[in-house]
Design a protein around this motif. Structure first.
Motif, PDB file in Angstrom:
ATOM      1  N   TYR A   1       9.909   8.388  -4.124  1.00  0.00           N
ATOM      2  CA  TYR A   1       8.925   8.016  -4.856  1.00  0.00           C
ATOM      3  C   TYR A   1       8.092   9.161  -5.162  1.00  0.00           C
ATOM      4  O   TYR A   1       7.704   9.120  -6.436  1.00  0.00           O
ATOM      5  CB  TYR A   1       7.765   7.055  -4.053  1.00  0.00           C
TER       6      TYR A   1
ATOM      7  N   GLU B   1       1.106  -3.619  -8.087  1.00  0.00           N
ATOM      8  CA  GLU B   1       0.422  -3.343  -6.868  1.00  0.00           C
ATOM      9  C   GLU B   1      -1.176  -3.144  -7.198  1.00  0.00           C
ATOM     10  O   GLU B   1      -1.750  -3.583  -6.389  1.00  0.00           O
ATOM     11  CB  GLU B   1       0.920  -2.169  -6.210  1.00  0.00           C
TER      12      GLU B   1
ATOM     13  N   ASN C   1       5.225   1.097   0.604  1.00  0.00           N
ATOM     14  CA  ASN C   1       6.471   0.658  -0.166  1.00  0.00           C
ATOM     15  C   ASN C   1       7.853   1.167   0.673  1.00  0.00           C
ATOM     16  O   ASN C   1       8.765   0.506   0.997  1.00  0.00           O
ATOM     17  CB  ASN C   1       6.611   0.875  -1.488  1.00  0.00           C
TER      18      ASN C   1
END
Length: 78
Positions: free
Chosen positions: A18, A37, A65
């Motif tokens: 990420y 989100e 996440n």
């Protein structure tokens, strides 16, 4: 003990993925406030998003996440 190490490795790999592929790119980070989100957080909790705190919010979302994905992989591999 092996399971804990496996879980931590998966968590760190997902979080680094990420950070490297989303947080380091300016154009992706610029579009981050328009993601699902963020729309949910704005609607549900009334979070105000500006340029100053978008990285903090992004790190928090990425940690959540990463936790969800690594827990799912851990449970499936058991």
């Amino acid at each position: 003990m092996k399971e804990l190490i496996f879980y931590l490795i998966i968590f760190i790999l997902v979080y680094l993925f990420y950070v490297v592929f989303v947080l380091s790119r300016k154009n992706v980070l610029k579009n981050f406030p328009n993601g699902k989100e963020m729309r949910y957080l704005k609607y549900k909790y009334g979070i105000k998003v500006n340029d100053k705190n978008i990285k903090k919010i992004a790190h928090t979302v990425f940690l959540a996440n990463s936790f969800i994905l690594s827990t799912t992989v851990f449970v499936v591999c058991l």
